[in-house]
Design a protein around this motif. Structure first.
Motif, mmCIF file in Angstrom:
data_model
loop_
_atom_site.group_PDB
_atom_site.id
_atom_site.type_symbol
_atom_site.label_atom_id
_atom_site.label_comp_id
_atom_site.label_asym_id
_atom_site.label_seq_id
_atom_site.Cartn_x
_atom_site.Cartn_y
_atom_site.Cartn_z
ATOM 1 N N PHE A 106 0.831 -1.100 -0.170
ATOM 2 C CA PHE A 106 0.065 -0.006 0.071
ATOM 3 C C PHE A 106 0.945 1.310 -0.032
ATOM 4 O O PHE A 106 0.283 2.361 -0.327
ATOM 5 C CB PHE A 106 -0.853 0.254 1.095
ATOM 6 C CG PHE A 106 -2.314 -0.576 0.967
ATOM 7 C CD1 PHE A 106 -2.694 -1.154 -0.310
ATOM 8 C CD2 PHE A 106 -3.037 -0.901 2.121
ATOM 9 C CE1 PHE A 106 -4.028 -1.875 -0.423
ATOM 10 C CE2 PHE A 106 -4.307 -1.496 1.836
ATOM 11 C CZ PHE A 106 -4.645 -2.060 0.771
ATOM 12 N N SER A 107 2.153 1.163 0.454
ATOM 13 C CA SER A 107 2.937 2.444 0.538
ATOM 14 C C SER A 107 3.056 3.106 -0.921
ATOM 15 O O SER A 107 2.883 2.334 -1.902
ATOM 16 C CB SER A 107 4.230 2.008 1.101
ATOM 17 O OG SER A 107 5.269 1.894 0.213
ATOM 18 N N PRO A 108 2.917 4.344 -1.071
ATOM 19 C CA PRO A 108 3.039 5.459 0.035
ATOM 20 C C PRO A 108 1.680 5.939 0.602
ATOM 21 O O PRO A 108 1.515 6.987 1.202
ATOM 22 C CB PRO A 108 3.545 6.759 -0.599
ATOM 23 C CG PRO A 108 2.991 6.229 -2.064
ATOM 24 C CD PRO A 108 3.284 4.948 -2.509
ATOM 25 N N PHE A 109 0.642 5.031 0.346
ATOM 26 C CA PHE A 109 -0.725 5.616 0.568
ATOM 27 C C PHE A 109 -0.800 5.079 2.015
ATOM 28 O O PHE A 109 -0.248 4.268 2.732
ATOM 29 C CB PHE A 109 -1.686 4.723 -0.019
ATOM 30 C CG PHE A 109 -1.372 5.033 -1.628
ATOM 31 C CD1 PHE A 109 -1.976 6.372 -2.132
ATOM 32 C CD2 PHE A 109 -1.132 4.115 -2.508
ATOM 33 C CE1 PHE A 109 -1.874 6.604 -3.592
ATOM 34 C CE2 PHE A 109 -0.904 4.472 -3.981
ATOM 35 C CZ PHE A 109 -1.354 5.641 -4.299
ATOM 36 N N THR A 110 -1.920 6.110 2.734
ATOM 37 C CA THR A 110 -2.149 5.759 3.894
ATOM 38 C C THR A 110 -3.582 5.060 4.054
ATOM 39 O O THR A 110 -4.155 4.670 3.183
ATOM 40 C CB THR A 110 -2.536 7.212 4.792
ATOM 41 O OG1 THR A 110 -3.499 7.840 4.303
ATOM 42 C CG2 THR A 110 -1.312 7.922 5.051
ATOM 43 N N PHE A 111 -3.805 4.144 5.268
ATOM 44 C CA PHE A 111 -4.737 3.242 5.177
ATOM 45 C C PHE A 111 -5.253 2.856 6.561
ATOM 46 O O PHE A 111 -4.519 3.016 7.476
ATOM 47 C CB PHE A 111 -4.272 1.902 4.489
ATOM 48 C CG PHE A 111 -3.055 1.387 5.002
ATOM 49 C CD1 PHE A 111 -2.741 0.609 6.134
ATOM 50 C CD2 PHE A 111 -2.026 1.952 4.198
ATOM 51 C CE1 PHE A 111 -1.613 0.482 6.276
ATOM 52 C CE2 PHE A 111 -0.581 1.499 4.772
ATOM 53 C CZ PHE A 111 -0.322 0.862 5.682
ATOM 54 N N THR A 112 -6.265 2.396 6.675
ATOM 55 C CA THR A 112 -6.927 1.958 7.987
ATOM 56 C C THR A 112 -6.688 0.169 8.303
ATOM 57 O O THR A 112 -6.560 -0.242 7.221
ATOM 58 C CB THR A 112 -8.332 2.319 8.350
ATOM 59 O OG1 THR A 112 -8.999 1.512 7.280
ATOM 60 C CG2 THR A 112 -8.524 3.753 7.900
ATOM 61 N N ASP A 113 -6.938 0.243 9.626
ATOM 62 C CA ASP A 113 -6.730 -1.484 9.813
ATOM 63 C C ASP A 113 -7.981 -2.074 8.979
ATOM 64 O O ASP A 113 -7.687 -3.426 8.428
ATOM 65 C CB ASP A 113 -7.078 -1.667 11.057
ATOM 66 C CG ASP A 113 -6.069 -1.269 11.988
ATOM 67 O OD1 ASP A 113 -4.922 -1.253 11.586
ATOM 68 O OD2 ASP A 113 -6.199 -1.256 13.175
#
Length: 128
Positions: A106-113
């Motif tokens: 997923f990087s460089p994106f931010t994400f939730t659990d």
């Protein structure tokens, strides 16, 4: 070996390095399947977007990167991430290993659990 350095100067050099790494991580037909899930490349990608964000805040007084960075805003990259995850021995990984790999992919994106759990569930469903 830790003395080796790479210096990238200026906003546009960093921005173009970001674009090249994003292309490599989410390529439709990669030559090296390890790029997408590499924790080292993930760290570099995250550092680059952090720098771009800091620059924008300092120079322009705004932050458009934080919104751009949310994986929920990028179906294209999520779909490519699913495809790339299928190129590794996904079914042989433990759940913890899948979580770790997902975060690197997923990087460089931010994400939730929840994003991570949903991704694992999706790839599990395609791997069977």
């Amino acid at each position: 070996m830790n003395d080796i350095k790479l210096e990238v100067e200026g906003y546009y050099e960093i921005l173009n390095l970001h674009k090249a790494l994003l292309e490599a991580k989410f390529h439709k037909d990669p030559d090296n399947f390890d790029v997408a899930g590499s924790p080292i490349i993930a760290k570099i990608c995250n550092n680059i977007v952090d720098m771009l964000t800091e620059y924008e805040i300092e120079e322009k007084g705004k932050d458009t990167w934080s919104e751009w960075r949310k994986i929920e805003n990028h179906n294209f990259f999520k779909e490519r991430a699913v495809e790339n995850a299928q190129n590794v021995a996904w079914e042989k990984l433990s759940y913890k290993e899948k979580e770790s790999l997902t975060k690197s992919i997923f990087s460089p994106f931010t994400f939730t659990d929840k994003d991570v759990k949903d991704f694992i569930k999706t790839v599990d469903g395609k791997s069977t």
